[in-house]
Design an enzyme around this catalytic site. Structure first.
Site, PDB file in Angstrom:
ATOM      1  CG  ASP A 181      -2.012 -18.279 -20.435  1.00 40.92           C
ATOM      2  OD1 ASP A 181      -2.835 -18.136 -21.190  1.00 40.92           O
ATOM      3  OD2 ASP A 181      -1.412 -17.548 -21.099  1.00 40.92           O
ATOM      4  CD  GLU A 265      -7.616 -18.359 -21.940  1.00 42.62           C
ATOM      5  OE1 GLU A 265      -7.547 -17.358 -21.464  1.00 42.62           O
ATOM      6  OE2 GLU A 265      -6.326 -18.437 -22.708  1.00 42.62           O
ATOM      7  CB  CYS A 332      -5.011  -7.469 -10.640  1.00 45.51           C
ATOM      8  SG  CYS A 332      -3.911  -7.984  -9.354  1.00 45.51           S
ATOM      9  CB  CYS A 335      -6.909  -6.376  -6.910  1.00 46.37           C
ATOM     10  SG  CYS A 335      -5.971  -5.135  -7.812  1.00 46.37           S
ATOM     11  CB  CYS A 351      -1.797  -4.965 -10.593  1.00 47.30           C
ATOM     12  SG  CYS A 351      -3.207  -4.482 -10.208  1.00 47.30           S
ATOM     13  CB  CYS A 354      -3.169  -3.899  -6.235  1.00 48.12           C
ATOM     14  SG  CYS A 354      -2.489  -5.210  -6.561  1.00 48.12           S
ATOM     15  CG  ASP A 361       2.566 -16.247 -20.800  1.00 46.16           C
ATOM     16  OD1 ASP A 361       1.221 -15.592 -20.736  1.00 46.16           O
ATOM     17  OD2 ASP A 361       3.688 -17.315 -20.837  1.00 46.16           O
TER      18      ASP A 361
HETATM   19 ZN   LIG Z   1      -3.868  -5.443  -8.400  1.00 47.92          ZN
END
Ligand SMILES: [Zn+2]
Length: 413
Positions: A181, A265, A332, A335, A351, A354, A361
């Site tokens: 990242d 990216e 996230c 999940c 998150c 979850c 980062d």
């Molecule tokens: Zn999550």
């Protein structure tokens, strides 16, 4: 494979004068050639290298000043122009301005260039018309010279050899995939939890640069003082550029030696920084210089980092993959829940679905790795079996700026 080897030149005053002259002749040839191409395009016709080279030969008979530069070098300039126009479009190619363009010209015939070592510190190369030029022997060229480019940057002349080093890109790499990242606050964070950054400017340099900006504001356009001040600014910025290049080279080396795939990216860096320069809010004079400083401090050189990794990857057989940057910082990694609120602060990710917590980062880097279709290794998860050493840094706000230098490329697995 073809590789570039760049050395700092030690030109005699006479050679420096000649190099300066070759540079300005090439600049005129470029600008004239570009104007002609644009004129043709406006009429719906095309101009290309062959007729331009023929016209250049005619022009050399008429204008004596053109004869000062070697023919090969001028033809090469037209070839470069040809390629630039084909790649970017005739109207996108820039003029070479006396103030902004760093002089650079290429000797395309490697067989006319002799390179030899003089002593422990110095080497020399024989170039057409310029004669023997001495340079700092910082490394062995290690291959057959194909061409040589002489350029000036930040007040110094350099020579760069294109060499065929006979090395082949390895077909197999034993490492693991990694996501990286790229950020503004921290230059690079990997999915393995490593943070890579360093200061590119020193405090003294920033103060000096600000003083130079003030001095520049008091000078008159076209004056000798203005030229001198601009030269000092360029030297100042040159050191920053060197440090950044060094950081990128080291980072690229670490990533490519350890990993078989590096996922980044696909950032359109050009668009993202466009608003930083010459905004309407600051229409005053020297906007460009101010933008220069801001860039120097904030800019982590995303594009150059990518280029450094791509280049280093050729000698290790690492594959570089670019993925869509959308939502990498809001998703996230455990999940897959996407929510802008997931990112609690610059550094903390939690998150909302979850409750998974991670360094923001590192979470983004893991998403980047997942986006390329690679599984994030379990040991990369914060909760399980991490030693203290692998702990990513805490909230970034808590890290004093001076400490940033301690984060320099922490090599861990
Ligand atoms: Zn999550």
């Amino acid at each position: 494979m073809l590789a570039g080897r760049k050395y700092r030149l030690r030109l005699t005053p006479e050679q420096a004068r000649m190099a300066e002259e070759f540079g300005s002749i090439c600049r005129s040839v470029w600008n004239t050639g570009l104007e002609q191409r644009r004129e043709y395009r406006r009429r719906g016709a095309w101009m290309n290298y062959v007729p331009q080279a023929a016209e250049l030969a005619d022009a050399k008979r008429e204008h004596e000043w053109l004869r000062a530069a070697p023919s090969h070098v001028l033809q090469q300039t037209l070839k470069d122009l040809d390629r630039a126009c084909r790649t970017h479009g005739t109207f996108k190619v820039r003029w070479r301005s006396r103030a902004r363009w760093n002089p650079s010209f290429r000797f395309p015939a490697g067989n006319l260039i002799t390179v030899e070592r003089l002593n422990r510190k110095l080497g020399r190369a024989k170039l057409p018309k310029l004669g023997w030029v001495a340079f700092r022997w910082s490394r062995h060229p290690g291959g057959e010279v194909r061409s040589a480019t002489v350029s000036r940057r930040a007040g110094h002349w350099y020579i760069s050899f294109l060499v065929e080093d006979g090395v082949l890109t390895p077909g197999h790499h034993a490492g693991t995939p990694v996501g990286v990242d790229r950020g503004v606050a921290v230059a690079a964070t990997t999915s393995t939890g490593n943070v890579h950054d360093r200061e590119f400017t020193t405090g003294g340099e920033r103060i000096r640069y600000r003083h130079l900006q003030q001095r520049l504001a008091r000078t008159h356009k076209g004056s000798a003082n203005r030229r001198k001040t601009l030269a000092s600014m360029k030297r100042n910025m040159g050191r920053v550029t060197d440090r950044r290049a060094d950081f990128h080279a080291q980072l690229a080396n670490q990533l490519t030696t350890r990993h078989n795939v590096v996922v980044l990216e696909d950032l359109r860096t050009k668009n993202m920084t466009a608003s930083a320069k010459g905004t309407k809010a600051e229409p005053g004079r020297n906007v460009r210089q101010k933008a220069g400083l801001n860039r120097a401090i904030l800019d982590k050189g995303w594009h150059r980092m990518e280029r450094a990794i791509r280049n280093a990857a050729r000698s290790t057989g690492t594959e570089m993959v670019l993925v869509n940057p959308a939502y990498t910082s809001q998703t996230c990694n455990r999940c897959g829940h996407v929510d802008p609120k997931n990112r609690k602060s610059q550094a903390v990710f939690e998150c909302t679905a979850c409750g998974h917590r991670d360094h923001a980062d590192v979470n983004a880097a893991k998403n980047i790795l997942s986006a390329a279709g690679h599984a994030v290794p379990a040991c990369g998860d914060l909760a399980v079996g991490r030693s203290m050493k692998q702990e990513p840094p805490g909230p970034r706000e808590a890290v004093p700026v001076q400490l940033a230098s301690q984060l320099v490329g922490i090599p861990r697995r």
